[in-house]
Write a protein that holds these residues in place. Structure first.
Motif, PDB file in Angstrom:
ATOM      1  N   GLY A 183       0.823  -1.200   0.000  1.00 28.52           N
ATOM      2  CA  GLY A 183       0.000   0.000   0.000  1.00 28.52           C
ATOM      3  C   GLY A 183       0.855   1.247   0.000  1.00 28.52           C
ATOM      4  N   TRP A 184       0.262   2.352   0.469  1.00 30.51           N
ATOM      5  CA  TRP A 184       0.925   3.650   0.439  1.00 30.51           C
ATOM      6  C   TRP A 184       0.701   4.430   1.723  1.00 30.51           C
ATOM      7  CZ3 TRP A 184       4.125   5.146  -3.380  1.00 30.51           C
ATOM      8  CH2 TRP A 184       4.070   4.439  -4.578  1.00 30.51           C
ATOM      9  N   ILE A 210      -3.153   3.733   2.882  1.00 28.54           N
ATOM     10  CA  ILE A 210      -4.023   2.838   2.129  1.00 28.54           C
ATOM     11  C   ILE A 210      -3.307   1.502   2.024  1.00 28.54           C
ATOM     12  CG2 ILE A 210      -5.126   2.373  -0.083  1.00 28.54           C
ATOM     13  CD1 ILE A 210      -4.427   5.914   0.675  1.00 28.54           C
ATOM     14  N   VAL A 211      -3.943   0.460   2.558  1.00 29.76           N
ATOM     15  CA  VAL A 211      -3.346  -0.876   2.551  1.00 29.76           C
ATOM     16  C   VAL A 211      -4.166  -1.752   1.614  1.00 29.76           C
ATOM     17  CG1 VAL A 211      -2.658  -2.854   3.948  1.00 29.76           C
ATOM     18  CG2 VAL A 211      -2.571  -0.550   4.933  1.00 29.76           C
ATOM     19  N   ASN A 212      -3.470  -2.386   0.687  1.00 29.19           N
ATOM     20  CA  ASN A 212      -4.128  -3.244  -0.298  1.00 29.19           C
ATOM     21  C   ASN A 212      -4.798  -4.446   0.367  1.00 29.19           C
ATOM     22  OD1 ASN A 212      -3.133  -1.568  -2.328  1.00 29.19           O
ATOM     23  ND2 ASN A 212      -1.281  -2.769  -2.575  1.00 29.19           N
ATOM     24  N   VAL A 255      -6.658   4.409   6.542  1.00 28.46           N
ATOM     25  CA  VAL A 255      -6.558   5.200   7.758  1.00 28.46           C
ATOM     26  C   VAL A 255      -6.271   6.637   7.316  1.00 28.46           C
ATOM     27  CG1 VAL A 255      -5.334   5.579   9.925  1.00 28.46           C
ATOM     28  CG2 VAL A 255      -5.619   3.246   9.057  1.00 28.46           C
ATOM     29  N   GLY A 256      -7.118   7.558   7.738  1.00 24.79           N
ATOM     30  CA  GLY A 256      -6.922   8.969   7.410  1.00 24.79           C
ATOM     31  C   GLY A 256      -6.842   9.797   8.679  1.00 24.79           C
ATOM     32  N   HIS A 296      -3.221  -7.483   2.906  1.00 23.22           N
ATOM     33  CA  HIS A 296      -1.881  -7.151   3.413  1.00 23.22           C
ATOM     34  C   HIS A 296      -1.873  -6.580   4.819  1.00 23.22           C
ATOM     35  CE1 HIS A 296       0.593  -7.806  -0.193  1.00 23.22           C
ATOM     36  NE2 HIS A 296      -0.512  -7.492  -0.847  1.00 23.22           N
ATOM     37  N   TYR A 297      -3.004  -6.171   5.338  1.00 27.51           N
ATOM     38  CA  TYR A 297      -3.012  -5.453   6.610  1.00 27.51           C
ATOM     39  C   TYR A 297      -2.376  -6.258   7.745  1.00 27.51           C
ATOM     40  CZ  TYR A 297      -4.403  -2.658  10.566  1.00 27.51           C
ATOM     41  OH  TYR A 297      -4.374  -1.911  11.716  1.00 27.51           O
ATOM     42  N   ASN A 298      -2.753  -7.506   7.906  1.00 29.08           N
ATOM     43  CA  ASN A 298      -2.238  -8.298   9.032  1.00 29.08           C
ATOM     44  C   ASN A 298      -0.729  -8.468   8.979  1.00 29.08           C
ATOM     45  OD1 ASN A 298      -4.713  -8.568  10.285  1.00 29.08           O
ATOM     46  ND2 ASN A 298      -5.201 -10.482   9.236  1.00 29.08           N
TER      47      ASN A 298
END
Length: 140
Positions: free
Chosen positions: A29-30, A114-116, A95-96, A119-121
């Motif tokens: 992500g970014w 921004i997490v694709n 998350v903003g 991929h978050y975990n």
């Protein structure tokens, strides 16, 4: 925000003062950090909070937002911010963090992660550490 100031020219609406983008590990992500010029506001954090609530409701109705993890006022360093943490369809995460100061009424600072999907975990602990280490210090 663009819709709120539709009478202004597109160039002035998108007056980004600074912009940094960092690719997250494993192309997951970014992390984006930027500041924008906006028309001077009063109590803009309340406006952002209300607008985010409306956007989240619309996103849920459309099936774009599947879960709101956090929405509301928070602190980053000594600064009051609005934080929005959501899970989107297909498991993407956003998350903003929105920062506005009454002493600098024509600037808005935004930190966006921004997490694709999927991929978050795998990056959660590192990402949580980065977010916890953020500092915004209010001028005194």
């Amino acid at each position: 925000m663009i819709n709120n100031y539709g009478s202004r020219s597109e160039k002035s609406l998108l007056d980004i003062q600074s912009f940094k983008a960092i690719r997250l590990p494993e192309s997951s992500g970014w992390l984006l950090v930027y500041t924008m010029m906006i028309p001077p506001q009063s109590n803009y954090l309340k406006t952002i909070e209300n607008e985010q609530e409306q956007k989240l409701s619309w996103g849920k109705e459309q099936g774009i937002v599947t879960r709101v993890i956090e929405h509301g006022r928070s602190k980053v360093g000594s600064a009051d911010v609005i934080k929005v943490d959501i899970e989107m369809r297909q498991g993407a995460r956003s998350v903003g963090i929105f920062y506005w100061s009454p002493t600098d009424q024509d600037h808005l600072g935004i930190i966006s992660v921004i997490v694709n999907p999927g991929h978050y975990n795998s990056i959660k602990s590192g990402l949580d550490g980065v977010i916890a280490s953020l500092q915004i210090e209010e001028a005194t």
